[in-house]
Design a protein around this motif. Structure first.
Motif, short mmCIF file in Angstrom:
data_model
loop_
_atom_site.label_atom_id
_atom_site.label_comp_id
_atom_site.label_asym_id
_atom_site.label_seq_id
_atom_site.Cartn_x
_atom_site.Cartn_y
_atom_site.Cartn_z
N CYS A 1 64.48 41.70 31.91
CA CYS A 1 63.09 41.84 31.49
C CYS A 1 62.94 43.19 30.80
O CYS A 1 63.82 44.05 30.87
CB CYS A 1 62.16 41.78 32.70
SG CYS A 1 62.00 40.13 33.41
N SER B 1 69.75 28.44 30.98
CA SER B 1 68.35 28.11 31.26
C SER B 1 67.57 29.43 31.31
O SER B 1 68.14 30.49 31.07
CB SER B 1 68.23 27.34 32.58
OG SER B 1 68.74 28.11 33.64
N LYS B 2 66.30 29.35 31.61
CA LYS B 2 65.47 30.55 31.72
C LYS B 2 64.79 30.55 33.08
O LYS B 2 64.33 29.50 33.53
CB LYS B 2 64.44 30.59 30.60
CG LYS B 2 65.07 30.77 29.22
CD LYS B 2 64.04 30.68 28.14
CE LYS B 2 63.60 32.07 27.75
NZ LYS B 2 62.64 32.06 26.64
N GLN C 1 69.72 37.80 30.29
CA GLN C 1 68.73 38.74 29.77
C GLN C 1 68.08 39.51 30.91
O GLN C 1 67.96 39.01 32.02
CB GLN C 1 67.63 37.99 29.01
CG GLN C 1 68.06 37.41 27.71
CD GLN C 1 66.94 36.63 27.04
OE1 GLN C 1 66.04 36.13 27.70
NE2 GLN C 1 67.00 36.52 25.74
N CYS D 1 60.02 35.81 31.86
CA CYS D 1 60.92 34.66 31.70
C CYS D 1 62.10 35.11 30.86
O CYS D 1 61.94 35.52 29.72
CB CYS D 1 60.15 33.52 31.01
SG CYS D 1 61.05 31.97 30.97
N ALA D 2 63.30 35.06 31.44
CA ALA D 2 64.49 35.55 30.75
C ALA D 2 65.66 34.59 30.96
O ALA D 2 65.75 33.91 31.98
CB ALA D 2 64.85 36.94 31.25
N ARG D 3 66.56 34.57 29.99
CA ARG D 3 67.71 33.68 30.04
C ARG D 3 68.64 34.04 31.20
O ARG D 3 68.90 35.19 31.49
CB ARG D 3 68.49 33.75 28.73
CG ARG D 3 69.56 32.69 28.61
CD ARG D 3 70.31 32.68 27.31
NE ARG D 3 69.60 33.09 26.12
CZ ARG D 3 68.72 32.36 25.44
NH1 ARG D 3 68.40 31.19 25.85
NH2 ARG D 3 68.15 32.81 24.36
N HIS D 4 69.12 32.99 31.87
CA HIS D 4 70.11 33.12 32.95
C HIS D 4 71.07 31.95 32.76
O HIS D 4 70.72 30.81 33.04
CB HIS D 4 69.42 33.07 34.31
CG HIS D 4 70.34 33.41 35.44
ND1 HIS D 4 70.63 34.71 35.77
CD2 HIS D 4 71.02 32.62 36.29
CE1 HIS D 4 71.47 34.70 36.79
NE2 HIS D 4 71.72 33.46 37.12
N ARG E 1 58.34 30.42 29.24
CA ARG E 1 57.81 31.66 28.65
C ARG E 1 57.32 32.54 29.79
O ARG E 1 57.08 32.06 30.90
CB ARG E 1 56.71 31.36 27.64
CG ARG E 1 55.53 30.63 28.22
CD ARG E 1 54.58 30.12 27.16
NE ARG E 1 55.17 29.10 26.30
CZ ARG E 1 55.27 27.81 26.62
NH1 ARG E 1 54.83 27.37 27.78
NH2 ARG E 1 55.80 26.96 25.79
N SER E 2 57.12 33.81 29.52
CA SER E 2 56.73 34.76 30.56
C SER E 2 55.39 34.42 31.19
O SER E 2 55.16 34.72 32.37
CB SER E 2 56.71 36.19 30.01
OG SER E 2 58.05 36.59 29.73
#
Length: 111
Positions: free
Chosen positions: A83, A53-54, A81, A47-50, A37-38
């Protein structure tokens, strides 16, 4: 099965984990670190999807391309994703110079 039954069968009963997993650092994550999470990331990161995973990625600054979601919940469908825009900025359609505004590009702009 209860814990006593499992213990009798020779199965080790472990207490439920309440702390972060060992792979998750206790300090705030830097850019590129794994996160859930952020709040796991340092200031100025989210925290963003890559892929699947994140990771911690930088919050977007003025003029950077952003993603505008038409329907609630579609943000989770992206594999890369971005931010959100930084505080005081909004993700808006970029205004093109000229009569034909054919660009669908959104950028972070002052509110």
């Amino acid at each position: 099965h209860g814990a006593a039954e499992l213990d009798e069968m020779g199965i080790e009963v472990l207490p439920r984990r309440t702390t972060a997993p060992a792979w998750l650092p206790t300090a705030k994550g830097e850019e590129g670190d794994f996160c859930l999470r952020s709040s796991d990331c340092a200031a100025g990161l989210c925290c963003a999807r890559h892929f699947w995973s994140k990771i911690c990625k930088p919050v977007l600054r003025e003029g950077q391309v952003c993603t505008r979601h038409r329907r609630k919940g579609t943000h989770g469908l992206e594999i890369f994703q971005r931010c959100q825009c930084a505080e005081g900025l909004a993700c808006r359609l970029q205004r093109e110079h000229g009569p034909a505004d054919t660009s669908r590009l959104h950028t972070c702009q002052r509110q």
